[in-house]
Design a protein around this motif. Structure first.
Motif, PDB file in Angstrom:
ATOM      1  N   UNK A   1       1.041  -0.791   0.627  1.00  9.59           N
ATOM      2  CA  UNK A   1       0.141   0.310  -0.067  1.00  9.59           C
ATOM      3  C   UNK A   1       0.877   1.610   0.138  1.00  9.59           C
ATOM      4  N   UNK A   2       2.467   1.056  -0.186  1.00 10.33           N
ATOM      5  CA  UNK A   2       2.979   2.060   0.113  1.00 10.33           C
ATOM      6  C   UNK A   2       3.652   2.567  -1.126  1.00 10.33           C
TER       7      UNK A   2
ATOM      8  N   UNK B   1      -3.017  -5.832   2.425  1.00  4.81           N
ATOM      9  CA  UNK B   1      -1.968  -5.769   2.965  1.00  4.81           C
ATOM     10  C   UNK B   1      -1.166  -5.340   1.630  1.00  4.81           C
TER      11      UNK B   1
ATOM     12  N   UNK C   1      -1.638  -4.116   9.290  1.00  9.53           N
ATOM     13  CA  UNK C   1      -2.000  -3.453   8.867  1.00  9.53           C
ATOM     14  C   UNK C   1      -1.279  -2.082   7.913  1.00  9.53           C
TER      15      UNK C   1
ATOM     16  N   UNK D   1       1.399  -1.009   8.607  1.00 16.14           N
ATOM     17  CA  UNK D   1       2.942  -1.024   7.908  1.00 16.14           C
ATOM     18  C   UNK D   1       3.451  -1.224   7.063  1.00 16.14           C
ATOM     19  N   UNK D   2       2.180  -1.751   6.424  1.00 11.85           N
ATOM     20  CA  UNK D   2       1.728  -2.208   4.952  1.00 11.85           C
ATOM     21  C   UNK D   2       1.430  -1.126   4.010  1.00 11.85           C
TER      22      UNK D   2
ATOM     23  N   UNK E   1      -0.115   2.737   5.178  1.00 13.11           N
ATOM     24  CA  UNK E   1      -0.384   3.659   6.316  1.00 13.11           C
ATOM     25  C   UNK E   1      -1.480   4.458   5.699  1.00 13.11           C
TER      26      UNK E   1
END
Lengths: 495, 423
Positions: B144-145, B175, B405, B407-408, B410
């Motif tokens: 997700x980043x 994630x 969640x 962490x993957x 934000x």
């Protein structure tokens, strides 16, 4: 090996910390005496030694929770430890950290044959579980070679394997539930006796996390019924290629043996000298193929495998006709490590995994490296799952040989990655392979893994210095560098 | 609805997610869309379809490994494996007919590999061989980043770094968007046979299945179809007197299979009538059980056929106790209850009228004595939006899950709320 700088303020507060810990774990459970702490200075990777600041041996989940909560509040590092059999330095202490020993958690809490599972404390040994259930014909499948001593808690931390992984899986495939404590003292229960836990698979994430995410205080393991029978073939080959071809042809025939183990010439000779298992000495590769299961199936498949072995040019072949004979076949393989220990003052055990068909290439390259470093190497190989254990022979008393052995080992592991394999199959990264992680992962991969750690342990107090070559602060890892942009791909089809 | 993106490379996936993260716009991540009606309903403007990422990129039968791009259809994967007499041992379930009301006789598998992995769907063999998560060796994807990550590898024995495969299996795309998946494959068994026991009540059936699973006959599946359900399965091998059927499957080489079937029948059959199904007739029965065909109608979940379907997971030996507790709680509503058991009693498929809340309290509280969880698999979007689809989590686990969640992802842009609000 560079470990995080010790925090001198924590070290100078030792007395006070000991007193506080004794309020939580009374009496003998807190060890502060320097001589007594020596017991904990290393694990199965004895090249590295460092006594901990303090060792704490709690007896209940509540004590674990209070100890962790205290350490969290006081910013004290914690290294969890089971039996200390790790071969990668996973339980190597820190000068400014406490060792949290789970050895007193040694009870089996519940055996439930109907649901084929057992609930045990983390300090119970791997073999202890099987011992407790074998009267009813059950066993716990993963069987690391240290199974007499290693604890199930350590098995969870390392995702331990053994010789039967291809058919029966690793630790992670044989767990149903956990109780664990986070660094802030929170006690969590994941899963249970049902087959899968709800939500994210935190059980799977915890398994193999090397004590960096939480402390396991209870484990629910799957039990399996013992196979009706097991028989083994002992096969000699004039080349490792030929042995490798047989392994591939067995699998191509649709057969998944319980175990398939290969040894190279130096390992065969060392083992035979040591235990006199009756191994042929004039072969380049020895293969043990074990079939287990219902009698009717084993007898039937034995014929198929035996015919395949003939077709692939096995130069010697013996089929076990009794349980005694089968055990004799295994005796040499199981004693391979100590046997190698007899022919060399020291040996360094590596643990890479490779795609099976790369074995001849990897063995050839390893022989070249062996010449380059002027160090001998003996190989045992879990041929079914591609897990290779080169044993590098060296003499620690000779100046520079340990360093040379370590370099040789690192070259082997890089080679494993280069041919499509991985740095560690079952021993863990620990401190040993920590600095090789960038050979397998990008900086982004490693940062993402550390972000996962931040979700569990934002102050990096649990087992720091292990697994990750570079420690980043969680706040730094959380940042995102973003430039707001246009809608992507104007040319892409949308519908 | 906004745009639907169908990238064809991992770089394109990364660019789309990077854009979405910058703009903080939620994106629905889908494979081939066959399970769109599974989970909490999406409330996103944009969707990211992985069906443009297709093709098997590596398949080495001797090495027991297969890699494919995420959107590769399960039909293609299964066809490739079939050619080499191999299979995915977790027996991936196909809920297409259940969720979308499609005809039940369509043989080819629906959905994508990423969909099966992301929902961690496993069939009857789960009791012996594990779930999708147990066969998931390596991944590539975009977090997700907007960052491209890889984890795991192509070998079965690997403890290098955290096991992010487990974390992604069953994460419903919350994630990362997976782009490449590597799985362990195994030789398919040469022969399959099923021992059938007729007329057992639930408790006796679960006891028989427990006994079979606790034997050394390597049972690969055990299911119990109460009389109404058994009657619906159109088989000349089932009794026509509406009795229940308990089915126990063994697989392997021919001589072994016949030997084990005979042993099972003599050990279990004493209590009741029994029969045996050979490979040809076994396969449709287990597909019927696997794909929840008893509760398929020709109306999709979206349109609603008036019934809701729950998937209940409990300790296997407590399956019958669960149903007994559920009946007690349901009282008069028991009349409309339909159910059957898989996983030797550990998986109970429950069908109840959708009504106010598909009896969520009765369904979720009946396992209080022994643990487990219930997932609302088939219901209208309206109901799935209103009541928890997945078992509500313990507070500590919920907090940890939302940190994982975060962490993957934000900004919470990947399938937000698909599993739990805030995750």
């Amino acid at each position: 090996m560079l470990m995080p700088d010790p925090d001198q303020t924590v070290i100078s507060r030792k007395r006070e910390i000991v007193d506080k810990l004794r309020e939580i774990v009374p009496g003998e459970g807190v060890i502060a005496d320097e001589d007594e702490l020596k017991v904990y200075e290393s694990d199965g990777l004895t090249a590295y030694k460092q006594p901990p600041l303090i060792a704490v041996l709690p007896e209940s989940t509540e004590q674990v929770s209070r100890v962790l909560k205290f350490c969290h509040k006081e910013n004290i590092k914690v290294v969890p430890r089971g039996a200390g059999t790790s071969l990668s330095g996973g339980a190597l202490p820190l000068a400014d950290g406490i060792i949290l020993g789970l050895g007193k958690f040694n009870r089996i809490l519940d055996i439930d044959f109907d649901n084929r599972c057992a609930v045990v404390q983390p300090g119970v040994t791997n073999l202890g579980i099987t011992k407790a259930v074998e009267d009813e014909g059950f066993y716990y499948a993963p069987d690391p070679s240290s199974q007499i001593a290693c604890t199930i808690g350590g098995n969870v931390a390392e995702n331990s394997g053994g010789v039967h992984c291809l058919k029966y899986g690793l630790t992670t495939n044989n767990l149903l539930g956990l109780e664990m404590v986070l660094i802030d003292g929170t006690v969590l229960r994941i899963g249970g006796k049902h087959l899968e836990a709800e939500g994210y698979d935190l059980l799977g994430l915890m398994t193999g996390s090397e004590g960096l995410l939480g402390v396991v205080t209870e484990v629910t393991v799957r039990l399996l019924k013992k196979p009706e029978t097991a028989r083994a073939l002992l096969l000699g080959f004039s080349s490792s290629e030929a042995a490798g071809e047989l392994v591939a042809s067995i699998i191509a025939a649709g057969i998944v043996p319980g175990g398939m183990e290969m040894m190279d010439r130096p390992a065969i000779h060392a083992a035979e000298d040591f235990v006199h298992a009756g191994y042929p000495l004039d072969v380049e590769a020895l293969l043990i193929v074990e079939l287990d299961g219902p009698q009717a199936e084993v007898d039937y498949l034995m014929e198929t495998v035996s015919a395949l072995a003939d077709a692939k040019g096995a130069v010697t072949k013996r089929v076990s006709e009794s349980e005694e004979e089968r055990m004799r076949f295994w005796a040499g393989r199981k004693a391979a490590f100590p046997a190698v220990g007899r022919i060399s003052p020291d040996y360094y055990c590596m643990d890479g995994t490779i795609p099976r068909n790369q074995l001849p290439h990897v063995l050839r390259r390893m022989r070249e490296m062996s010449e380059h470093y002027s160090l001998g190497v003996a190989n045992v190989f879990h041929a079914g799952d591609g897990n290779l254990h080169p044993l590098i022979l060296y003499d620690a008393n000779k100046e520079g040989e340990l360093e040379k052995a370590e370099e040789f080992g690192a070259d082997i592991l890089r080679l494993c990655v280069e041919v499509g394999g991985v740095l560690t199959g079952e021993h863990g990264v620990g401190v040993e392979k920590r600095d090789l992680m960038p050979d397998m992962f990008t900086d982004i991969d490693l940062k993402q893994q550390q972000r996962v750690k931040c979700a569990f342990d934002p102050d990096a107090l649990l087992n720091p210095g292990k697994v990750f070559p570079q420690l980043h602060r969680c706040a730094e890892l959380g940042r995102m560098h973003i430039s707001r942009g246009q809608l992507p791909f104007p040319e892409l089809p949308r519908f | 609805m906004g745009d639907r993106y169908k990238p064809e490379t991992i770089e394109q996936v990364a660019e789309i997610v990077t854009w979405a993260a910058a703009e903080k716009v939620p994106v629905e991540v889908v494979g081939r869309g066959s399970k769109a009606a599974l989970g909490r309903p999406a409330q996103t403007e944009y969707s990211l379809e992985l069906s443009g990422l297709t093709g098997i990129t590596l398949y080495e039968p001797d090495e027991l490994v297969l890699s494919a791009r995420a959107g590769t259809s399960m039909a293609e994967i299964e066809a490739a494996l079939d050619e080499h007499d191999q299979y995915l041992a977790f027996e991936p379930a196909d809920y297409d007919a259940l969720l979308n009301g499609r005809p039940k006789d369509e043989a080819a598998a629906s959905g994508s590999l990423a969909g099966v992995i992301s929902c961690n769907l496993a069939g009857p063999r789960r009791i012996k061989s594990g779930a999708a998560r147990d066969h998931f060796l390596g991944l590539k994807g975009v977090t997700g980043r907007g960052e491209i990550i890889q984890a795991g590898g192509r070998v079965v024995k690997n403890v290098t770094g955290y096991d992010l495969m487990k974390l992604h299996a069953g994460a419903y795309g919350t994630l990362s968007a997976l782009t490449d998946i590597t799985v362990k494959v195994l030789p398919a068994p040469e022969k399959t046979r099923s021992v059938l026991l007729f007329g057992l009540e639930d408790a006796a059936a679960v006891a028989a299945m427990t006994q079979a699973m606790g034997s050394s006959h390597e049972v690969s599946a055990a299911a119990h179809l109460p009389s109404g359900i058994a009657k619906d399965f159109d088989s000349s091998f089932f009794p026509n007197d509406a009795r229940s059927v308990t089915a126990i499957r063994v697989e392997g080489p021919g001589p072994s299979v016949s030997h084990r079937c005979a042993a099972l029948r003599s050990e279990l059959g004493g209590q009741t009538d029994s029969d045996e199904l050979h490979s040809h007739n076994s396969t449709p029965l287990w597909r019927y059980i696997r794909d929840v065909v008893p509760f398929v109608s020709d109306v999709s979940a979206e349109a609603g056929d008036g019934n809701a379907v729950w998937r209940v997971s409990v300790p296997p030996a407590r399956g019958a106790d669960y149903v007994a507790a559920l009946k007690l709680k349901l009282g008069e509503a028991t009349e409309a209850l339909r159910y059957y058991f898989d996983w030797s009693g550990g998986l109970i498929w429950v069908s109840l009228p959708e009504g106010e809340d598909a009896q969520q309290h009765a369904v979720r509280e009946s396992m209080a004595d022994f643990g487990g969880h219930a997932t609302l698999i088939k219901a209208t979007a309206e109901l799935r939006g209103r009541i928890p689809v997945f078992q509500p989590l313990d507070l500590g686990i919920a907090a940890l899950s939302s940190r994982v969640k975060h962490s993957f992802d934000p900004h919470g842009i990947m399938n937000p709320g698909r599993m739990y609000a805030g995750v």
